[in-house]
Design a protein around this motif. Structure first.
Motif, mmCIF file in Angstrom:
data_model
loop_
_atom_site.group_PDB
_atom_site.id
_atom_site.type_symbol
_atom_site.label_atom_id
_atom_site.label_comp_id
_atom_site.label_asym_id
_atom_site.label_seq_id
_atom_site.Cartn_x
_atom_site.Cartn_y
_atom_site.Cartn_z
ATOM 1 N N VAL A 1 47.976 35.677 -13.167
ATOM 2 C CA VAL A 1 48.627 36.979 -12.969
ATOM 3 C C VAL A 1 47.672 37.930 -12.237
ATOM 4 C CG1 VAL A 1 49.557 39.011 -14.172
ATOM 5 C CG2 VAL A 1 50.239 36.700 -14.883
ATOM 6 N N ASP A 2 46.409 37.940 -12.651
ATOM 7 C CA ASP A 2 45.418 38.784 -11.974
ATOM 8 C C ASP A 2 45.300 38.421 -10.497
ATOM 9 O OD1 ASP A 2 44.883 40.120 -14.268
ATOM 10 O OD2 ASP A 2 42.992 39.083 -14.712
ATOM 11 N N TYR A 3 45.200 37.131 -10.265
ATOM 12 C CA TYR A 3 45.108 36.623 -8.894
ATOM 13 C C TYR A 3 46.325 37.063 -8.077
ATOM 14 C CZ TYR A 3 45.901 33.081 -5.259
ATOM 15 O OH TYR A 3 46.187 32.441 -4.084
ATOM 16 N N ALA A 4 47.498 36.932 -8.661
ATOM 17 C CA ALA A 4 48.736 37.278 -7.948
ATOM 18 C C ALA A 4 48.781 38.770 -7.645
ATOM 19 C CB ALA A 4 49.946 36.857 -8.781
ATOM 20 N N ILE B 1 52.089 38.369 -20.411
ATOM 21 C CA ILE B 1 50.837 38.752 -19.746
ATOM 22 C C ILE B 1 51.039 40.099 -19.039
ATOM 23 C CG2 ILE B 1 49.064 38.013 -18.101
ATOM 24 C CD1 ILE B 1 49.577 36.002 -20.403
ATOM 25 N N ASP B 2 50.151 41.037 -19.290
ATOM 26 C CA ASP B 2 50.241 42.352 -18.640
ATOM 27 C C ASP B 2 50.246 42.206 -17.125
ATOM 28 O OD1 ASP B 2 50.358 43.787 -20.935
ATOM 29 O OD2 ASP B 2 48.208 44.267 -20.994
ATOM 30 N N GLY B 3 51.154 42.930 -16.495
ATOM 31 C CA GLY B 3 51.198 42.915 -15.033
ATOM 32 C C GLY B 3 52.154 41.892 -14.451
ATOM 33 N N ALA B 4 52.654 40.975 -15.273
ATOM 34 C CA ALA B 4 53.507 39.905 -14.739
ATOM 35 C C ALA B 4 54.825 40.448 -14.189
ATOM 36 C CB ALA B 4 53.775 38.846 -15.809
ATOM 37 N N ARG B 5 55.266 41.588 -14.712
ATOM 38 C CA ARG B 5 56.500 42.183 -14.177
ATOM 39 C C ARG B 5 56.379 42.500 -12.689
ATOM 40 N NH1 ARG B 5 60.702 44.440 -17.012
ATOM 41 N NH2 ARG B 5 61.005 45.832 -15.238
ATOM 42 N N GLU B 6 55.155 42.697 -12.223
ATOM 43 C CA GLU B 6 54.964 43.051 -10.808
ATOM 44 C C GLU B 6 54.661 41.833 -9.931
ATOM 45 O OE1 GLU B 6 52.332 45.899 -12.524
ATOM 46 O OE2 GLU B 6 54.320 45.834 -13.437
ATOM 47 N N CYS B 7 54.601 40.641 -10.520
ATOM 48 C CA CYS B 7 54.249 39.497 -9.661
ATOM 49 C C CYS B 7 54.984 38.200 -9.975
ATOM 50 C CB CYS B 7 52.739 39.247 -9.712
ATOM 51 S SG CYS B 7 52.159 38.697 -11.317
ATOM 52 N N ALA B 8 55.866 38.198 -10.988
ATOM 53 C CA ALA B 8 56.424 36.896 -11.368
ATOM 54 C C ALA B 8 57.939 36.895 -11.532
ATOM 55 C CB ALA B 8 55.782 36.415 -12.668
#
Lengths: 411, 411
Positions: free
Chosen positions: B202-205, B234-241
């Protein structure tokens, strides 16, 4: 950084049905007691036939027992249903069609939308106007339609002009086309092609190596034997046509989802080098890779339609909707309207009066007769000034609409 | 002259399952009495849960009455099911997901196959090896994978090497990727990613504006809370997955067809000019244009799984299949095999012995132990020398297979 398919941004946003809904809502808020009749609907309203209910219950029971449970089925459909179709819809009408040439699917919308995938770039795609919007939109999304023009058309599509002069029937294009979409009985105009008229298209396709994409979702509404219910009634069609059929408008499967697409093994298209490739093989690859088949219980339900009871129950439905359509047609004619369709299709297509636009007529009909329909301009440039009414309402409402159309109130 | 999509001719023909079937048929013809046990199967074998049968019967009755009949439903799924999913699979686990971000479909195969349509040309697509073949094949068919190489790979795909050294887990690619497919719990290796491992992706994405396509079809098989059942844990996954889930392997819907895809409204990809476009809007356009929704009766069946009874019945099924998988895993370990998976997934992935290829091991197992499995080489280059067994058989057969794997006969 991920990039979007920008062709999607090129699709015309259709506000047709949402605008209709908003206008009706507004009218009913101001006139809560208004006896509104909806004749714009393209969806069936009669419940599923008894044979279908029985088949669904029985197949559900099978799915509940370990010995008869069915997991993944064949992507192309179960043999039992493909055989029913080959026998009931083809062999019984003297058409040779092998069960393996029939692909069972979850709807003609999906199939007519997905079929463009097996064709390459650089084809000239000819599409009638007015038309069911899916043919155009799916080509736009695949980047095969060119630029959007100011009039809502696309630079890369060859439009087949269907209008009053042609009787809303398609005329062979003058320029080169490679793929042609046809839909008969037609949505939205309700017009049909007889055998001679359709044979002209088959001849043209054979001569020019054109592939015809023939949407016959409404074929069951045909009651005249000189009008083909399948394009394969025309000699040579096996070498140039793909046919789409559906259980949606025959047995009321719009909410149950089952249709089929026929790709004869004789049908080919070409590589750039000129090698012939069987389209059956490509569609089989498409369906095997991106689809996992129609539910077993749905296929059992569809198979039940090929019994004597099934045929009778479909017949009852068709007669009901066609009774409505004919009544609308005759009422409009009686009131002096120019009318197309409504004889072998559930759709009645009328010319507005006094130079009214499709949307002006919509408002007029809603406010003066409390009847809701569909503006023809929603189906393409040539639909402007026309209007669609359908036979899918209840017979009581249709009768009342007919009274209003012919009655005391003038429209 | 109509041209074909030549990308279709570039797809590797997979003979995996047809070759397996032919080999088994041949063996049984020579050894008609052989007590063959099939542990290659990726399909469920237990019948539909009682709550599903009841919901199907009841919804069928509704479809048989004019007052409760349902025609066309929303292409995105009925609100009642989307609400169940948002509440039961997300809110209940502390994840904020609006019902409107959930698209109900007829299968994760379709969704993971179709999703590439909303992405443009020029994306670098990263796909693990070994892998479920649909991710690669659908990109090949869309002309997004480059040329087919001699080893069966494609020049335009970035392969994420999963092998013994990485524990069959994916390692962040060194070059630039734009779109990454991930599937956890994994098919075919049965491996899982814990929260920390998934957070790396997720961080990478997020850092690289990569979109993750996360196939979580087997999430219900996870029994350890440190392993995420949704990428949105995972925090942030809404913006990348984008996440894909299915009722196939939880409630046995492989033959009933219902799944869903989640696209948060926060998720964007870009035009070539650099404008952000919401992927939710593009997928909504795709589904509205090319899909007509899942049958009402199927959606009622899926909704029944969110009751107490539904949860219990799913739990029973998962325990049954996982009991099988764990037994296979422990038998293999006991026999000295190196094994992956089988703890939070129905798949057990083993390394063959004595340098046997995947197909040599297939023949060996079939002829010496009368057990049929799946050669790992069918899932990609890194699968060579590996083999997949599954927990989807009956417990009786699996017990007998375990006896053979650990018993008198050596393999």
């Amino acid at each position: 950084m991920a990039y979007v398919n920008e062709n999607y941004l090129n699709v015309s946003e259709s506000y047709l049905f949402s605008t209709i809904a908003a206008k009706i809502r507004g009218y009913l808020e101001e006139n809560p007691e208004a006896p509104l009749i909806r004749l714009g609907i393209g969806d069936v309203t009669l419940p599923l036939p008894a044979c279908v209910l029985e088949a669904l219950h029985q197949a559900t029971e099978e799915m509940g027992r370990k010995e008869t449970f069915k997991g993944y089925g064949p992507e192309q459909g179960y043999e039992f249903l493909r055989e029913c179709i080959a026998e009931g819809d083809y062999a019984a009408r003297g058409i040779v069609m092998d069960a393996s040439e029939i692909f069972v699917s979850d709807g003609s919308k999906c199939d007519t939308g997905n079929i463009q995938e097996i064709f390459g770039e650089g084809n000239t795609i000819a599409i009638p106007d007015p038309v069911y919007p899916v043919y155009v939109d799916t080509n736009v999304m695949a980047g095969k339609a060119g630029k959007r023009l100011e009039n809502g058309r696309y630079s890369g599509i060859m439009y087949i002009e269907c209008n009053r002069e042609t009787g809303f029937k398609p005329v062979i294009p003058e320029g080169r086309a490679d793929i042609v979409y046809l839909c008969y009985p037609n949505n939205p105009t309700g017009t049909v092609l007889d055998k001679k008229e359709l044979a002209v298209w088959v001849d043209y396709a054979l001569k020019n190596k054109v592939v015809l994409l023939y949407d016959a979702a409404y074929e069951a509404y045909i009651s005249d034997n000189t009008i083909p219910r399948s394009i394969y009634e025309i000699d040579g069609a096996r070498e140039c046509a793909i046919e789409f059929k559906s259980f949606s408008k025959t047995a009321g499967f719009t909410g149950l989802r089952c249709a089929y697409t026929v790709i004869p093994k004789d049908l080919v298209a070409y590589t750039r080098k000129g090698d012939a490739v069987k389209l059956h093989k490509l569609w089989n690859r498409r369906q095997s890779t991106k689809f996992n088949g129609v539910p077993y219980i749905t296929q059992k339900a569809a198979a039940s339609l090929y019994t004597e009871q099934g045929r009778r129950e479909i017949g009852e439905r068709i007669r009901y909707y066609m009774g409505n359509a004919r009544l609308i047609r005759s009422s409009l004619l009686q009131s002096g309207y120019e009318v197309f369709g409504g004889e072998h299709a559930p759709y009645v297509w009328l010319k507005t009066r006094d130079g009214m636009s499709s949307w002006e007529f919509f408002d007029h009909l809603l406010q003066n007769l409390q009847i809701a329909g569909t503006p023809g301009s929603g189906f393409g440039t040539n639909g402007e000034g026309y209007f669609r009414l359908t036979g899918f309402g209840s017979s009581e409402n249709t009768l009342e609409a007919a009274r209003r159309l012919t009655g005391g109130k003038s429209i």
